[in-house]
Motif scaffolding. Structure first.
Motif, PDB file in Angstrom:
ATOM      1  N   SER A 318       0.823  -1.208   0.000  1.00 46.68           N
ATOM      2  CA  SER A 318       0.000   0.000   0.000  1.00 46.68           C
ATOM      3  C   SER A 318       0.853   1.253   0.000  1.00 46.68           C
ATOM      4  O   SER A 318       0.509   2.258  -0.637  1.00 46.68           O
ATOM      5  CB  SER A 318      -0.931  -0.005   1.219  1.00 46.68           C
ATOM      6  OG  SER A 318      -0.179  -0.078   2.427  1.00 46.68           O
ATOM      7  N   ASP A 319       1.987   1.221   0.691  1.00 48.55           N
ATOM      8  CA  ASP A 319       2.874   2.380   0.708  1.00 48.55           C
ATOM      9  C   ASP A 319       3.456   2.635  -0.681  1.00 48.55           C
ATOM     10  O   ASP A 319       3.618   3.794  -1.087  1.00 48.55           O
ATOM     11  CB  ASP A 319       4.002   2.151   1.719  1.00 48.55           C
ATOM     12  CG  ASP A 319       5.014   3.281   1.725  1.00 48.55           C
ATOM     13  OD1 ASP A 319       4.668   4.370   2.220  1.00 48.55           O
ATOM     14  OD2 ASP A 319       6.138   3.084   1.222  1.00 48.55           O
ATOM     15  N   GLU A 320       3.761   1.595  -1.422  1.00 48.71           N
ATOM     16  CA  GLU A 320       4.279   1.761  -2.782  1.00 48.71           C
ATOM     17  C   GLU A 320       3.206   2.299  -3.723  1.00 48.71           C
ATOM     18  O   GLU A 320       3.504   3.088  -4.619  1.00 48.71           O
ATOM     19  CB  GLU A 320       4.808   0.426  -3.294  1.00 48.71           C
ATOM     20  CG  GLU A 320       5.974  -0.122  -2.496  1.00 48.71           C
ATOM     21  CD  GLU A 320       6.288  -1.570  -2.821  1.00 48.71           C
ATOM     22  OE1 GLU A 320       7.309  -2.078  -2.329  1.00 48.71           O
ATOM     23  OE2 GLU A 320       5.506  -2.203  -3.556  1.00 48.71           O
ATOM     24  N   ILE A 321       1.960   1.891  -3.521  1.00 47.66           N
ATOM     25  CA  ILE A 321       0.878   2.334  -4.401  1.00 47.66           C
ATOM     26  C   ILE A 321       0.651   3.832  -4.246  1.00 47.66           C
ATOM     27  O   ILE A 321       0.580   4.569  -5.242  1.00 47.66           O
ATOM     28  CB  ILE A 321      -0.411   1.545  -4.103  1.00 47.66           C
ATOM     29  CG1 ILE A 321      -0.225   0.072  -4.479  1.00 47.66           C
ATOM     30  CG2 ILE A 321      -1.588   2.137  -4.866  1.00 47.66           C
ATOM     31  CD1 ILE A 321      -1.413  -0.794  -4.140  1.00 47.66           C
ATOM     32  N   VAL A 322       0.519   4.312  -3.020  1.00 47.06           N
ATOM     33  CA  VAL A 322       0.205   5.730  -2.817  1.00 47.06           C
ATOM     34  C   VAL A 322       1.405   6.620  -3.131  1.00 47.06           C
ATOM     35  O   VAL A 322       1.230   7.845  -3.265  1.00 47.06           O
ATOM     36  CB  VAL A 322      -0.278   5.976  -1.374  1.00 47.06           C
ATOM     37  CG1 VAL A 322      -1.538   5.190  -1.101  1.00 47.06           C
ATOM     38  CG2 VAL A 322       0.806   5.614  -0.360  1.00 47.06           C
ATOM     39  N   ARG A 323       2.601   6.045  -3.281  1.00 45.94           N
ATOM     40  CA  ARG A 323       3.782   6.847  -3.593  1.00 45.94           C
ATOM     41  C   ARG A 323       4.193   6.738  -5.066  1.00 45.94           C
ATOM     42  O   ARG A 323       5.269   7.194  -5.439  1.00 45.94           O
ATOM     43  CB  ARG A 323       4.954   6.413  -2.707  1.00 45.94           C
ATOM     44  CG  ARG A 323       4.787   6.792  -1.247  1.00 45.94           C
ATOM     45  CD  ARG A 323       5.921   6.277  -0.372  1.00 45.94           C
ATOM     46  NE  ARG A 323       7.206   6.547  -0.938  1.00 45.94           N
ATOM     47  CZ  ARG A 323       8.047   5.600  -1.375  1.00 45.94           C
ATOM     48  NH1 ARG A 323       7.695   4.311  -1.317  1.00 45.94           N
ATOM     49  NH2 ARG A 323       9.217   5.922  -1.878  1.00 45.94           N
TER      50      ARG A 323
END
Length: 635
Positions: A318-323
């Motif tokens: 999820s952190d990679e998606i929003v970044r």
């Protein structure tokens, strides 16, 4: 009257007046031209970021909030709204209310973009509560470490919280110890034992967020995290020469084996049928499927669809998606880049590549994804309002984040809190199963497991590169073999068939009914392909793979064997014969193993009583051919 009260008496307690036109009041006080100029200057920035075009409520509230801010600040100029002025506005009684504060937050972002003030800080962001319940000296050491450590802010905050808990434990159990330098191996052993016996809610500063978990045993993984935080704290204090090296933190504060044995990696793969329903719901998601206000969903439907499909198909955290950055999608065909305006190739066999930023375990990398992800991202990117650059919290660089609107990126928790519950409701599946709640990271585990168990599966190293892992060890946790794949591999291995062979047996019913069988006449005949064996205990005969001269053997070209085959009342049946290691090798390896077997059996007596070495083979006698032994699945 309100304007006169403002001009003559400095009246700004607008909260007592209820609903009234604050913009008209500002126009009366400052003049329509000055008030409208400030309104247009702020609205231009917010329109560019997507505020008024995407949320009508925010557009209606902006004139009143801005007018009141100008009145309380005493100036019609937007440039006079400094950082200190916004701080005063937030504390003013007239600015109470969540919606008012939210609009004021957006207004300060617009003023900061124009260079009039500093950007706003969300309440609670980067603000640590004062450590309570611990000795002040211990709290000072913890704060000093927190200000010195180079770990990420989130990790520093977690370790700070755990060390504050250790300080409360010291105050309760060892009040004489107030500094890290006073810790010994005995203190470490006592802390490890305390962590091992700790319950949820012990030595914490706030219990309002624990819910019904208070008093329950702490999980083994949480125990390991608390000891890890303690090791980091003392290791840093020793390496920075703040305290003497009185013990080794790695050994003195290691996780006990009784605890580490209970910790195991569990990716918690989602069941195939549930995952298929979630995929179908994600492909057909609409704005009405998500909660919102009377003005609709907070985010544009194009952003929601792109975010949902990226979660369902990319296997990212999820952190990679929003970044993800703008322009993270690239297309290739036959190894060559595809121009953005070339739709002919994109409709064919184009490959969609996704650029993933620096992540949890490694540097930036590129991975192939399904074209539907690229199409959804490009659709949102074409409609995305211009956004100011944001500071990447992991790298510290200024970046143009893809999933951003109203000058703020999508929260990392939005997938878990909003997208997944909406998909579960649309698909008609529960939001939790026997493995726990359906979370964003479980999608990563499910996709990795399906790629590893596909008909043409990815290898472990290919899956490692696709997931972005630093080592194959991490990938092994996700590369779980499904029961279907394991069953297929076990069946194809033919374990039972490898040790058991089936041959046909003829039963002479006449010999049985007439009583001749009781007198010793053969009544059971094993079909060897080249002849028959009348030995009743054929499965125990060591020569059954290579029949030498034996009184029980009937060659098929003999008249006796032809008479046996000509009988009408023969009963046919199949018998499974267990094979020895040598016999199995003869079947699988061919003539070489068969010759070895014959040599080994040369001195073994046959059922007739003689050994193959003592007699010459009769004319026409041959060894049992491999083709005569059939596999159960092939008859």
């Amino acid at each position: 009257m309100v304007a006169l009260a403002y001009l003559l008496g400095g009246f700004t307690d607008f909260q007592h007046l209820g609903m009234f036109n604050r913009l008209h009041l500002a126009q009366l006080v400052f003049g329509s031209e000055a008030a409208d100029a400030a309104m247009s200057e702020a609205a231009a920035v917010l329109d560019r970021w997507g505020y008024r075009s995407q949320a009508r409520d925010a557009g209606r509230q902006l004139p009143g909030v801005l007018a009141q801010a100008l009145l309380i600040n005493g100036s019609p100029r937007l440039a006079d709204l400094s950082t200190e002025a916004f701080a005063r506005l937030r504390g003013h009684p007239a600015a109470a209310g969540r919606q008012h504060q939210t609009t004021l937050f957006a207004l300060q972002k617009a003023a900061a973009d124009l260079g009039y003030c500093q950007p706003p800080v969300r309440p609670g962001r980067n603000q640590m509560p004062v450590i309570e319940g611990a000795d002040p000296a211990w709290a000072q050491w913890v704060e000093q470490w927190h200000a010195t450590s180079a770990l990420t802010p989130r990790v520093r905050a977690i370790i700070r919280t755990i060390m504050a808990k250790a300080g409360r434990w010291l105050a309760a159990e060892h009040p004489q110890i107030t500094e890290p330098g006073q810790w010994t191996r005995q203190t470490c052993a006592a802390w490890v034992a305390a962590v091992d016996r700790m319950s949820v809610g012990d030595y914490v500063q706030r219990t309002d967020a624990l819910g019904g978990r208070a008093g329950k045993p702490v999980s083994p993984r949480t125990k390991a995290h608390q000891l890890m935080a303690t090791r980091v704290f003392f290791r840093d204090c020793q390496e920075w020469e703040w305290i003497p090296r009185r013990f080794d933190p790695v050994r003195a504060l290691g996780v006990p084996r009784s605890v580490s044995a209970l910790i195991g990696t569990d990716p918690r793969v989602i069941a195939d049928d549930v995952w298929a329903k979630l995929l179908h719901a994600g492909l057909n998601i609409e704005a009405g499927d998500l909660p919102g206000t009377s003005a609709g969903s907070y985010y544009p439907v194009e952003l929601i669809r792109a975010l949902t499909l990226t979660w369902l198909f990319s296997g990212l955290r999820s952190d990679e998606i929003v970044r993800l950055r703008t322009g993270c999608i690239r297309w290739q065909h036959d190894g060559m880049p595809v121009p953005a305006d070339s739709r002919e190739i994109l409709a064919g066999e184009a490959v969609c590549l996704l650029d993933v930023p620096v992540h949890k375990t490694g540097t930036a990398f590129t991975k192939p994804v399904d074209p539907i992800v690229g199409q959804a991202i490009e659709t949102w990117q074409a409609l995305r309002p211009a956004q100011p650059p944001r500071t990447d919290r992991k790298t510290g660089e200024q970046a143009s984040l893809l999933f951003s609107v109203r000058a703020h990126p999508v929260a990392r928790a939005y997938i878990n809190r909003t997208i997944i519950p909406a998909l579960c409701a649309k698909a008609g599946v529960p939001a939790a199963d026997v493995r726990g709640n359906i979370t964003s990271h479980r999608a990563r585990s499910t996709i990795a497991s399906q790629l590893y168990n596909a008909k043409e599966p990815m290898t472990l190293f290919e899956l490692q590169a696709w997931l972005g892992h630093r080592t194959p060890t991490s990938t092994q946790h996700y590369a779980k073999i499904t029961p279907n794949t394991l069953t297929r591999a076990y069946t194809e291995a033919g374990y039972f068939a490898r040790n058991i062979r089936t041959i046909e047996v003829l039963i002479d019913r006449d010999a049985v009914t007439s009583g001749a069988a009781a007198a010793g006449q053969p009544w059971q005949h094993y079909d060897l392909g080249h002849g028959y064996c009348t030995y009743n205990f054929f499965e125990q005969c060591p020569h059954r793979m290579a029949c030498a001269r034996c009184d029980f053997y009937l060659p098929k070209d003999s008249g006796k064997a032809q008479l046996l085959e000509a009988k009408d009342n023969l009963q046919r049946m199949l018998v499974s014969i267990p094979l020895t290691v040598d016999e199995r090798a003869a079947v699988e390896d061919g003539q070489t193993a068969l010759d070895t077997l014959l040599t080994r059996l040369a001195g073994v007596a046959t059922p007739a009583g003689t050994t193959p070495r003592e007699t010459d083979p009769p004319p026409g006698a041959t060894s049992l051919p491999i083709a005569a032994i059939t596999h159960p699945r092939h008859g």
